[in-house]
Design an enzyme around this catalytic site. Structure first.
Site, short mmCIF file in Angstrom:
data_model
loop_
_atom_site.label_atom_id
_atom_site.label_comp_id
_atom_site.label_asym_id
_atom_site.label_seq_id
_atom_site.Cartn_x
_atom_site.Cartn_y
_atom_site.Cartn_z
N ASP A 128 0.51 -1.29 -0.15
CA ASP A 128 -0.13 0.17 0.39
C ASP A 128 0.92 1.81 0.39
O ASP A 128 1.27 1.03 0.81
CB ASP A 128 -0.83 -0.26 1.37
CG ASP A 128 -1.70 1.12 1.96
OD1 ASP A 128 -1.74 2.14 0.41
OD2 ASP A 128 -2.38 1.06 2.47
N ASP A 315 -1.65 6.00 -5.25
CA ASP A 315 -2.24 5.64 -3.61
C ASP A 315 -2.24 3.29 -4.13
O ASP A 315 -3.86 3.79 -4.74
CB ASP A 315 -3.23 5.65 -3.19
CG ASP A 315 -3.97 5.46 -1.91
OD1 ASP A 315 -2.82 4.56 -1.26
OD2 ASP A 315 -4.30 5.40 -1.40
#
Length: 533
Positions: A128, A315
């Protein structure tokens, strides 16, 4: 975020419509980070010095698409913005209060394997770029049902374990984890990171993590947002000389017919993953991989909202796009998406629409118009809530408290009208158009549905980055869940309103990263995008 997902963060009651209108934007921000992917790894190494992690897709069962987390702290300024816009969740270390958003797994799921300890204990994790900590469940997690469905770290079985003990807790709107820091070796592909600080989760209450396909999170963001000031895994890879270059890159395969999910490359870039040259933009603020972008185009026409510039974050932990509700509503209107019909929005347009238009035509300063009509207070930079309350009408079941709702709606109406005036539309057409946009406002959790059969006729949506226009076709920004007559199609755009100076802000998730190969250049503090091969 879309259908009947676990963890709806706020109620939506008819008698509270006026108050809740103001909550739409806050709830949307809560969901912005509700979407993500998991990685299933097939590790491989090559003689070019790159460490390749193969990604495999797992098709989503929409009934099991459960929300999970993760964001982190990024300084007092961002924390204030996040609190104002209701990113649910708060994370506390010994001396820090950190903010954590929720994420949700909607489209293809990708999950991957790492090892912790000596010998390595295997865990599936999310890679992530929107967070910076590593956490996995602990053997000492005794009282949370979720822990019994996931791998748990056993410190006593690792010869390289070192005790730390610093406490950590992550609280969410729909769940939480808490535990403590430990240190051990972490194996990612063929790389072994020594002495890595990570969180052993001892509690995972609620249903959020119960049916999740992953055990934990491996953050690839900057240390500035690391909980407890722990050094991220990626930093240690670089500092311990484990990678050829301080660069990692994502190639995500968005072809639903293929099993291969893509590849995460540590130490550089695989030229087979992209076409042409990358367009690089500098990281403007360390924490998230944040950079400046230009305007958003709808069918080649500028929306106008980001003509003065917006910030964006690449992201890998977000599946969809999240951006200013003003622009998202314009996009949803253009693609025929259906959101919540907002009578409050229409009421503002009916009462103040003509006045707003008259002021625009008289060349008044757009940012001051909503304060001029009394719906906002201009603070020198932008409009803020004037704290206006409506008259309580118990007979009609309307409660008081327009507050931020009327101010926000007014500011959106100004942008929408500006856009139409530039196109020389008539006043009647402009007012009708703004009323139509009111109907396209995303619902409280951000979802907006479209007709699957109309995808081919939808316009392209484009982002301007580094002076270059990056196009997305309807197939690339529409999320399709299910097959045949049971299929549901969802707009990939959700609302997120972050005020200046941190906003306006866009989150570019894996819908964008699937279309454009993405390079995270830690050495030169920049992010690069090129057409994916």
């Amino acid at each position: 975020m879309l259908m009947n997902f676990v963890g709806f963060l706020c109620g939506w009651h008819h008698r509270e419509r006026l108050v809740k209108m103001g909550m739409i934007f806050k709830a949307l921000a809560s969901t912005l980070l509700l979407s993500s992917f998991l990685f299933s790894l097939a590790f491989s190494a090559s003689n070019d010095g790159l460490v390749r992690i193969g990604l495999k897709k797992l098709k989503v069962d929409q009934n099991n698409a459960l929300p999970t987390h993760l964001e982190s702290k990024e300084g007092e300024g961002l924390k204030a913005s996040i609190r104002n816009y209701n990113f649910r969740g708060r994370l506390r270390g010994d001396a820090d209060t950190d903010i954590v958003g929720l994420k949700n797994y909607l489209d293809a799921q990708y999950f991957g394997e790492i090892g912790i300890g000596t010998p390595p204990q295997k865990f599936t994790v999310i890679f992530d770029t929107g967070s910076s900590n590593l956490w996995v469940p602990s053997k000492k997690c005794y009282f949370s049902v979720a822990c019994y469905f996931h791998a748990k770290y056993k410190a006593g079985e690792s010869s390289s374990y070192k005790k730390n003990g610093k406490s950590a807790a992550i609280h969410y709107g729909t769940g939480a984890i808490s535990g403590f820091f430990s240190e051990d070796h972490v194996k990612v592909g063929d790389l072994v990171v020594e002495g890595q600080e990570f969180i052993e989760a001892t509690r995972e209450p609620g249903v959020t993590f119960l049916a999740a396909k992953f055990d934990g999170i491996l953050g690839l963001g900057f240390k500035e947002i690391s909980v407890g000031d722990a050094t991220p895994v990626w930093y240690n890879m670089v500092e311990q000389g484990l990678v050829k270059e301080p660069v990692f890159s994502f190639w995500l395969n968005r072809n639903v017919e293929e099993e291969e999910g893509g590849e995460l490359v540590f130490g550089g870039v695989d030229p087979n993953h992209y076409k042409g040259e990358h367009t690089y933009v500098p990281v403007t603020q360390k924490g998230y991989w944040q950079f400046d972008m230009g305007d958003v185009l709808i069918d080649g026409e500028e929306s106008g909202y980001c003509s003065g510039g917006c910030s964006a974050i690449a992201d890998s932990g977000t599946s969809l796009f999240a951006g200013p509700t003003t622009v998202v509503t314009m996009i949803n209107h253009a693609i025929g998406a259906t959101g919540v019909v907002s009578q409050e929005c229409k009421a503002v347009v009916e009462q103040y629409g003509q006045t707003i238009m008259d002021l625009l035509m008289s060349e008044a300063q757009p940012k001051k118009i909503c304060s001029q009509v009394g719906l906002c207070t201009f603070d020198g930079r932008h409009g803020v809530s004037a704290g206006i309350e409506s008259v309580v009408d118990e007979k009609n079941g309307i409660s008081s408290g327009l507050h931020d709702a009327m101010c926000s709606t007014c500011e959106m109406a100004v942008v929408w009208m500006q856009n139409q005036l530039r196109q020389n539309q008539t006043q009647d057409r402009i007012l009708n158009y703004v009323n139509e946009l009111c109907e396209r406002l995303p619902s409280p959790m951000g979802e907006s549905a479209v007709e699957c059969g109309s995808i081919s006729s939808m316009p392209n949506v484009s982002f301007t980055i580094g002076g270059k226009v990056f196009d997305l076709s309807p197939k690339e920004y529409i999320l399709k869940v299910g097959e045949g007559a049971a299929a549901q199609c969802i707009s990939g755009f959700t609302g997120l309103d972050v005020p200046p100076p941190r906003g306006p802000l866009w989150i570019l998730g894996d819908m964008f990263m699937g279309r454009y190969h993405t390079v995270f250049d830690y050495g030169n503090l920049r992010v690069g995008f090129a057409e994916a091969a």
